[in-house]
Design a protein around this motif. Structure first.
Motif, PDB file in Angstrom:
ATOM      1  N   SER A  58       3.466  -1.880 -13.751  1.00 39.41           N
ATOM      2  CA  SER A  58       4.536  -2.689 -14.345  1.00 39.41           C
ATOM      3  C   SER A  58       5.773  -1.853 -14.623  1.00 39.41           C
ATOM      4  O   SER A  58       6.866  -2.392 -14.824  1.00 39.41           O
ATOM      5  CB  SER A  58       4.042  -3.323 -15.647  1.00 39.41           C
ATOM      6  N   ALA A  59       5.608  -0.539 -14.651  1.00 44.02           N
ATOM      7  CA  ALA A  59       6.733   0.377 -14.843  1.00 44.02           C
ATOM      8  C   ALA A  59       6.354   1.725 -14.256  1.00 44.02           C
ATOM      9  O   ALA A  59       5.184   2.056 -14.113  1.00 44.02           O
ATOM     10  CB  ALA A  59       7.066   0.516 -16.331  1.00 44.02           C
ATOM     11  N   GLY A  60       7.367   2.512 -13.902  1.00 44.25           N
ATOM     12  CA  GLY A  60       7.131   3.848 -13.397  1.00 44.25           C
ATOM     13  C   GLY A  60       7.092   3.921 -11.884  1.00 44.25           C
ATOM     14  O   GLY A  60       7.280   2.920 -11.181  1.00 44.25           O
ATOM     15  N   ARG A  61       6.829   5.133 -11.374  1.00 44.13           N
ATOM     16  CA  ARG A  61       6.833   5.378  -9.940  1.00 44.13           C
ATOM     17  C   ARG A  61       5.572   6.121  -9.518  1.00 44.13           C
ATOM     18  O   ARG A  61       4.986   6.891 -10.290  1.00 44.13           O
ATOM     19  CB  ARG A  61       8.032   6.231  -9.532  1.00 44.13           C
ATOM     20  N   VAL A  62       5.166   5.888  -8.260  1.00 41.44           N
ATOM     21  CA  VAL A  62       4.067   6.615  -7.629  1.00 41.44           C
ATOM     22  C   VAL A  62       4.625   7.277  -6.381  1.00 41.44           C
ATOM     23  O   VAL A  62       5.284   6.623  -5.562  1.00 41.44           O
ATOM     24  CB  VAL A  62       2.903   5.678  -7.249  1.00 41.44           C
ATOM     25  N   LEU A  63       4.363   8.581  -6.226  1.00 41.48           N
ATOM     26  CA  LEU A  63       4.835   9.308  -5.063  1.00 41.48           C
ATOM     27  C   LEU A  63       3.674  10.021  -4.380  1.00 41.48           C
ATOM     28  O   LEU A  63       2.809  10.605  -5.051  1.00 41.48           O
ATOM     29  CB  LEU A  63       5.903  10.334  -5.436  1.00 41.48           C
ATOM     30  N   ILE A  64       3.650   9.955  -3.048  1.00 40.87           N
ATOM     31  CA  ILE A  64       2.742  10.740  -2.241  1.00 40.87           C
ATOM     32  C   ILE A  64       3.590  11.795  -1.553  1.00 40.87           C
ATOM     33  O   ILE A  64       4.461  11.466  -0.741  1.00 40.87           O
ATOM     34  CB  ILE A  64       2.008   9.887  -1.187  1.00 40.87           C
ATOM     35  N   GLY A  65       3.359  13.043  -1.893  1.00 43.81           N
ATOM     36  CA  GLY A  65       4.285  14.066  -1.453  1.00 43.81           C
ATOM     37  C   GLY A  65       5.637  13.798  -2.086  1.00 43.81           C
ATOM     38  O   GLY A  65       5.753  13.639  -3.298  1.00 43.81           O
ATOM     39  N   GLU A  66       6.675  13.694  -1.271  1.00 42.62           N
ATOM     40  CA  GLU A  66       8.010  13.398  -1.785  1.00 42.62           C
ATOM     41  C   GLU A  66       8.435  11.963  -1.496  1.00 42.62           C
ATOM     42  O   GLU A  66       9.588  11.598  -1.707  1.00 42.62           O
ATOM     43  CB  GLU A  66       9.014  14.382  -1.174  1.00 42.62           C
ATOM     44  N   THR A  67       7.488  11.158  -1.032  1.00 44.49           N
ATOM     45  CA  THR A  67       7.793   9.778  -0.662  1.00 44.49           C
ATOM     46  C   THR A  67       7.321   8.815  -1.745  1.00 44.49           C
ATOM     47  O   THR A  67       6.144   8.828  -2.125  1.00 44.49           O
ATOM     48  CB  THR A  67       7.123   9.402   0.667  1.00 44.49           C
ATOM     49  N   GLU A  68       8.221   7.963  -2.223  1.00 46.06           N
ATOM     50  CA  GLU A  68       7.810   6.957  -3.200  1.00 46.06           C
ATOM     51  C   GLU A  68       7.019   5.857  -2.509  1.00 46.06           C
ATOM     52  O   GLU A  68       7.420   5.315  -1.484  1.00 46.06           O
ATOM     53  CB  GLU A  68       9.009   6.333  -3.912  1.00 46.06           C
ATOM     54  N   VAL A  69       5.845   5.535  -3.096  1.00 47.25           N
ATOM     55  CA  VAL A  69       4.962   4.519  -2.506  1.00 47.25           C
ATOM     56  C   VAL A  69       4.588   3.463  -3.536  1.00 47.25           C
ATOM     57  O   VAL A  69       3.570   2.785  -3.386  1.00 47.25           O
ATOM     58  CB  VAL A  69       3.686   5.176  -1.923  1.00 47.25           C
ATOM     59  N   THR A  70       5.406   3.322  -4.582  1.00 42.70           N
ATOM     60  CA  THR A  70       5.068   2.425  -5.686  1.00 42.70           C
ATOM     61  C   THR A  70       4.713   1.025  -5.206  1.00 42.70           C
ATOM     62  O   THR A  70       3.802   0.382  -5.743  1.00 42.70           O
ATOM     63  CB  THR A  70       6.240   2.347  -6.683  1.00 42.70           C
ATOM     64  N   ARG A  71       5.409   0.541  -4.189  1.00 44.94           N
ATOM     65  CA  ARG A  71       5.164  -0.804  -3.679  1.00 44.94           C
ATOM     66  C   ARG A  71       4.401  -0.807  -2.353  1.00 44.94           C
ATOM     67  O   ARG A  71       4.222  -1.863  -1.747  1.00 44.94           O
ATOM     68  CB  ARG A  71       6.492  -1.550  -3.518  1.00 44.94           C
ATOM     69  N   ALA A  72       3.969   0.355  -1.909  1.00 49.43           N
ATOM     70  CA  ALA A  72       3.266   0.451  -0.629  1.00 49.43           C
ATOM     71  C   ALA A  72       1.835  -0.059  -0.755  1.00 49.43           C
ATOM     72  O   ALA A  72       1.164   0.127  -1.777  1.00 49.43           O
ATOM     73  CB  ALA A  72       3.258   1.891  -0.134  1.00 49.43           C
ATOM     74  N   ALA A  73       1.345  -0.710   0.292  1.00 55.92           N
ATOM     75  CA  ALA A  73      -0.007  -1.256   0.319  1.00 55.92           C
ATOM     76  C   ALA A  73      -1.039  -0.140   0.464  1.00 55.92           C
ATOM     77  O   ALA A  73      -0.712   0.973   0.889  1.00 55.92           O
ATOM     78  CB  ALA A  73      -0.144  -2.235   1.485  1.00 55.92           C
ATOM     79  N   PRO A  74      -2.298  -0.429   0.126  1.00 55.41           N
ATOM     80  CA  PRO A  74      -3.347   0.592   0.239  1.00 55.41           C
ATOM     81  C   PRO A  74      -3.473   1.189   1.639  1.00 55.41           C
ATOM     82  O   PRO A  74      -3.705   2.394   1.774  1.00 55.41           O
ATOM     83  CB  PRO A  74      -4.612  -0.183  -0.156  1.00 55.41           C
ATOM     84  N   ASN A  75      -3.327   0.364   2.706  1.00 55.40           N
ATOM     85  CA  ASN A  75      -3.481   0.913   4.057  1.00 55.40           C
ATOM     86  C   ASN A  75      -2.367   1.897   4.386  1.00 55.40           C
ATOM     87  O   ASN A  75      -2.578   2.875   5.112  1.00 55.40           O
ATOM     88  CB  ASN A  75      -3.550  -0.211   5.090  1.00 55.40           C
ATOM     89  N   ALA A  76      -1.166   1.672   3.847  1.00 56.25           N
ATOM     90  CA  ALA A  76      -0.067   2.614   4.061  1.00 56.25           C
ATOM     91  C   ALA A  76      -0.352   3.935   3.355  1.00 56.25           C
ATOM     92  O   ALA A  76      -0.050   5.010   3.878  1.00 56.25           O
ATOM     93  CB  ALA A  76       1.240   2.018   3.569  1.00 56.25           C
ATOM     94  N   ARG A  77      -0.937   3.867   2.194  1.00 57.32           N
ATOM     95  CA  ARG A  77      -1.268   5.091   1.463  1.00 57.32           C
ATOM     96  C   ARG A  77      -2.432   5.822   2.153  1.00 57.32           C
ATOM     97  O   ARG A  77      -2.468   7.059   2.169  1.00 57.32           O
ATOM     98  CB  ARG A  77      -1.607   4.774   0.011  1.00 57.32           C
ATOM     99  N   ALA A  78      -3.371   5.064   2.711  1.00 57.79           N
ATOM    100  CA  ALA A  78      -4.454   5.687   3.465  1.00 57.79           C
ATOM    101  C   ALA A  78      -3.901   6.444   4.669  1.00 57.79           C
ATOM    102  O   ALA A  78      -4.329   7.563   4.970  1.00 57.79           O
ATOM    103  CB  ALA A  78      -5.460   4.632   3.910  1.00 57.79           C
ATOM    104  N   ARG A  79      -2.945   5.851   5.348  1.00 55.31           N
ATOM    105  CA  ARG A  79      -2.326   6.524   6.491  1.00 55.31           C
ATOM    106  C   ARG A  79      -1.588   7.785   6.046  1.00 55.31           C
ATOM    107  O   ARG A  79      -1.479   8.752   6.810  1.00 55.31           O
ATOM    108  CB  ARG A  79      -1.369   5.568   7.208  1.00 55.31           C
ATOM    109  N   ALA A  80      -1.104   7.771   4.804  1.00 56.43           N
ATOM    110  CA  ALA A  80      -0.411   8.941   4.259  1.00 56.43           C
ATOM    111  C   ALA A  80      -1.378  10.007   3.753  1.00 56.43           C
ATOM    112  O   ALA A  80      -0.943  11.047   3.254  1.00 56.43           O
ATOM    113  CB  ALA A  80       0.517   8.516   3.126  1.00 56.43           C
ATOM    114  N   GLY A  81      -2.679   9.756   3.877  1.00 55.05           N
ATOM    115  CA  GLY A  81      -3.665  10.777   3.540  1.00 55.05           C
ATOM    116  C   GLY A  81      -4.420  10.566   2.255  1.00 55.05           C
ATOM    117  O   GLY A  81      -5.115  11.469   1.777  1.00 55.05           O
ATOM    118  N   VAL A  82      -4.323   9.359   1.654  1.00 53.22           N
ATOM    119  CA  VAL A  82      -5.005   9.066   0.392  1.00 53.22           C
ATOM    120  C   VAL A  82      -6.326   8.355   0.660  1.00 53.22           C
ATOM    121  O   VAL A  82      -6.381   7.402   1.428  1.00 53.22           O
ATOM    122  CB  VAL A  82      -4.129   8.192  -0.522  1.00 53.22           C
ATOM    123  N   CYS A  83      -7.389   8.835   0.017  1.00 52.48           N
ATOM    124  CA  CYS A  83      -8.719   8.239   0.185  1.00 52.48           C
ATOM    125  C   CYS A  83      -9.328   8.001  -1.190  1.00 52.48           C
ATOM    126  O   CYS A  83      -9.420   8.916  -2.006  1.00 52.48           O
ATOM    127  CB  CYS A  83      -9.609   9.178   0.999  1.00 52.48           C
TER     128      CYS A  83
END
Length: 244
Positions: A58-83
């Motif tokens: 509801s507030a704040g940011r999530v970043l994977i590396g230097e890329t903000e993914v706050t609104r990114a779907a789980p499959n996009a984060r998986a492709r970015a290396g998150v498991c």
């Protein structure tokens, strides 16, 4: 270039009108092991859900590396290396072990071999044709953890992977985590065996009622005092942390 693999900045999140996380800052650096501790209801599983994309903050940011993914779907984060290895095994019980392993292979990977998982968990090799639901609890958890090898992630988040397992199986599970960490995979670990989590971690976050009340090295933590104050148990108890 930053070595931060995952960063949460001022994250608040919850369900409906119920706020669970409040202004949480958290970092997991490349190749590090971070323990996330807290009592039942502290917000641990909610935090993993936000980090993996299953729950939008509801507030704040999530970043994977230097890329903000706050609104990114789980499959996009998986492709970015998150498991994410969720609590409760996270397997398809009505499918065979082989079918589960094939599903764990990322669709964008050309190599469809799952030998690396069988090398990590040889107990699965002779059970490829069995339904996953017929495996022992320990074997089911090994099957779930296979995703951490097959997806080739740079960050693995684990939610109570030792829950309900026999001590000898817990040892095998922790050994597999040590192998992942030694190969440079960053780990964010929610674990009921607090002492084991502290032994393998480089950094510790302690949550209480959705807020970070401690962030630092394990040797900076006054273990028994903090555990009594926030978890209500002594350090050596194997069930000091529960899911949220």
């Amino acid at each position: 270039m930053s070595d931060v693999r995952l960063r949460l900045e001022g994250v608040s999140a919850g369900y409906g009108r119920t706020t669970v996380l409040r202004d949480v800052d958290l970092e997991v650096h490349t190749g590090s092991v971070v323990a996330l501790l807290g009592s039942n209801g502290a917000g641990k599983t909610t935090l993993l859900s936000v980090a993996s994309g299953l729950l939008r903050p509801s507030a704040g940011r999530v970043l994977i590396g230097e890329t903000e993914v706050t609104r990114a779907a789980p499959n996009a984060r998986a492709r970015a290396g998150v498991c994410l290895i969720p609590e409760g095994r996270g397997i398809f019980r009505g499918m065979t072990v082989r079918e589960n392993l094939l599903l764990q292979l990322p669709p964008w990977e050309k190599d469809k071999s799952f030998d690396v998982a069988l090398e990590a968990f040889p107990a699965l090799e002779n059970r490829l044709g069995e339904l996953a639901g017929r495996l022992s609890g320990g074997q089911q958890q090994m099957l779930a953890l296979s995703r951490a090898y097959l997806a080739k992630p740079s960050l693995v988040m684990l939610d109570e992977v030792s829950m309900g397992l026999a001590p000898v199986v817990v040892e095998q599970i922790f050994e597999s985590l040590h192998i992942l960490a030694s190969n440079g995979t960053a780990l964010l670990v929610v674990e009921q065996y607090v002492e084991r989590a502290l032994q393998m971690s480089d950094h510790v976050y302690l949550l209480n009622r959705g807020q970070v009340v401690f962030s630092g090295r394990p040797d900076e933590l006054d273990e028994n005092e903090v555990m009594r104050g926030y978890l209500g148990h002594e350090l050596d108890s194997p069930d000091v942390a529960a899911t949220t």
